[in-house]
Write an enzyme that holds these catalytic residues in place. Sequence first.
Site, PDB file in Angstrom:
ATOM      1  N   SER A 100       0.817  -1.208   0.000  1.00 27.96           N
ATOM      2  CA  SER A 100       0.000   0.000   0.000  1.00 27.96           C
ATOM      3  C   SER A 100       0.853   1.260   0.000  1.00 27.96           C
ATOM      4  CB  SER A 100      -0.912  -0.013   1.238  1.00 27.96           C
ATOM      5  OG  SER A 100      -1.382   1.274   1.534  1.00 27.96           O
ATOM      6  N   GLY A 101       0.609   2.132  -0.977  1.00 35.27           N
ATOM      7  CA  GLY A 101       1.265   3.437  -0.971  1.00 35.27           C
ATOM      8  C   GLY A 101       0.876   4.247   0.242  1.00 35.27           C
ATOM      9  N   TRP A 102      -0.349   4.068   0.712  1.00 33.34           N
ATOM     10  CA  TRP A 102      -0.809   4.770   1.920  1.00 33.34           C
ATOM     11  C   TRP A 102       0.081   4.397   3.105  1.00 33.34           C
ATOM     12  CZ3 TRP A 102      -2.125   4.477   6.901  1.00 33.34           C
ATOM     13  CH2 TRP A 102      -2.936   5.468   7.459  1.00 33.34           C
ATOM     14  N   CYS A 221      -5.637  10.397  -1.318  1.00 35.57           N
ATOM     15  CA  CYS A 221      -6.143   9.078  -0.951  1.00 35.57           C
ATOM     16  C   CYS A 221      -7.491   8.866  -1.617  1.00 35.57           C
ATOM     17  CB  CYS A 221      -6.273   8.968   0.565  1.00 35.57           C
ATOM     18  SG  CYS A 221      -7.066   7.438   1.112  1.00 35.57           S
ATOM     19  N   ASN A 380     -10.855  -3.093  -2.960  1.00 38.56           N
ATOM     20  CA  ASN A 380     -10.335  -2.709  -1.656  1.00 38.56           C
ATOM     21  C   ASN A 380     -11.421  -2.853  -0.598  1.00 38.56           C
ATOM     22  OD1 ASN A 380      -9.154  -1.497   0.557  1.00 38.56           O
ATOM     23  ND2 ASN A 380      -9.081   0.558  -0.326  1.00 38.56           N
ATOM     24  N   ASN A 381     -11.288  -3.885   0.228  1.00 45.39           N
ATOM     25  CA  ASN A 381     -12.172  -4.065   1.381  1.00 45.39           C
ATOM     26  C   ASN A 381     -11.670  -3.116   2.470  1.00 45.39           C
ATOM     27  OD1 ASN A 381     -13.622  -7.267   1.214  1.00 45.39           O
ATOM     28  ND2 ASN A 381     -12.266  -6.487  -0.364  1.00 45.39           N
ATOM     29  N   SER A 382     -11.899  -1.846   2.265  1.00 47.25           N
ATOM     30  CA  SER A 382     -11.150  -0.791   2.941  1.00 47.25           C
ATOM     31  C   SER A 382     -11.506  -0.596   4.412  1.00 47.25           C
ATOM     32  CB  SER A 382     -11.378   0.533   2.208  1.00 47.25           C
ATOM     33  OG  SER A 382     -10.743   1.588   2.881  1.00 47.25           O
ATOM     34  N   PRO A 383     -10.489  -0.376   5.251  1.00 47.14           N
ATOM     35  CA  PRO A 383     -10.743   0.029   6.640  1.00 47.14           C
ATOM     36  C   PRO A 383     -11.332   1.440   6.738  1.00 47.14           C
ATOM     37  CG  PRO A 383      -8.556  -0.931   6.428  1.00 47.14           C
ATOM     38  CD  PRO A 383      -9.065  -0.687   5.037  1.00 47.14           C
TER      39      PRO A 383
END
Length: 531
Positions: A100-102, A221, A380-383
């Site tokens: 992840s770039g994040w 983002c 993306n099962n994103s948080p």
Amino acid sequence: MSAYLQDIEHFTQLLKSRHTWGAINPEYAARMKAQNQFKTGLDIARYTAAIMRRDMEEYDADSSAYTQSLGCWHGFIGQQKLISIKKHHGTTAKRYLYLSGWMIAALRSEFGPLPDQSMHEKTSVPALIEELYTFLRQADARELGGLYRQLDDARASGDTAKAASLENQIDNFETHVVPIIADIDAGFGNEEATYLLAKKMIEAGACAIQIENQVSDEKQCGHQDGKVTVPHADFLAKINAVRYAFLELGVEDGVIVARTDSLGAGLTKQIAVTNEPGDLGDKYNSFLDGDYIESAADIQNGDVVVKANGKLLKPKRLQSGLFQFKKGSGEDRVVLDCITSLQNGADLLWIETEKPHIGQIAGMVKRIREAVPNAKLVYNNSPSFNWTLNFRQQVFDAWQAEGKDLSGFDRASLMSAEYDSTELAQEADAKIRSFQADAAREAGIFHHLITLPTYHTAALSTDNLAKGYFGDEGMLAYVQGVQRKEIREGIACVKHQNMAGSDMGDDHKEYFSGDAALKASGKDNTMNQFG
């Protein structure tokens, strides 16, 4: 003859022709060769690219054969993830790593924690890829080293059946090395900069590169506001740059993931070049928000005017100089972006949505598949989603449409723990549990990932330990909350010296120095307390 025994025989014959190499043991040489299956990052990239291509074909034939990954921000985290997968599931098949770039921005930049705006050093990306694969290769060496020690013990005790079984395990050893989908953000500059960075990432081992259609120096983002997309020609040039990098380095199966942030992006930095009505540039410009004008009298100082749909359009321009898209045009732009990317070199799609709703994703995928029937998504099962609240609200809305009595629920407060034991909450949890399988079947999602899970697990576990250790529990907080669980759940890291390579070091000392080797694993090694 097994591959392991063949290597022993090969080195035996080689040593016969090298009269000064008498101290070299052919079996030890065969062991060290097996512990280092991949000599370079390009070996890894070619091997893992083939895995991804095979997995994509299997998914096309059967949507239940979807793949998964978790984002990892350190080599050790990636290593422990793969060790755990092998321990609990017996195989690493269809399990990848996500870079992840994040998380690089937040955790790996020399500037310290940064927002996800491509301000971190671009070299941090290939450096983390190399680090992840260094730790995964070490996991191979460590596990094989344990098998070699067991093999020596079986031979010493005369147990030929066990020795044969161990030789078979060595021959059929499954590596911890798996594909990495690596985030190159918006390419860190122009297409030449993207090509140069892609080469470094591929040389480090990346077989799949994810690139997004935002303006590189305005990158945000995907779950924040202020995203600025680029015209298709700009994005396709970067897709081409990544493909050339793969081909130059001999990774012909390399995978490109085209990520569109168009659903939540309301801005563009530039008006697309268009040569004739209906071309890509014209379609991009057709989404611009603005006013149609009748004559030059309607043009003010500094206004920009384009011809669109056969009329003169004055796009709305912000003080920042950016242009605005029409409200509600996001889904149409996503569909066009996805179709265009797949028709021009991308292999997989990434659609960043504002909530995890299968119906919404499936609706877009259905439109994309009208043009590209085998279109597949990385999702993306994103948080960044509040999964509990989102799914409870989805169940609430479905039940409301069915006419069920919901007087005991406040839709806006469904996150509350007071609802945890209700039938509504249980139904929502069941939908979360099956989300990946359902979305793979209904919405074309080939690969499910969580971008930032280990960022959150590190914070949560550290909070739990700090709360108790610096409070009344003292040392019991560590013993009860960490070590006791490690021992009982068979976490390999309870023997942290072994995990860091002490046993492998002892093996090598014996290989190199024979009986004169000074080993660390003697009776005074406290690691022996853990069996």
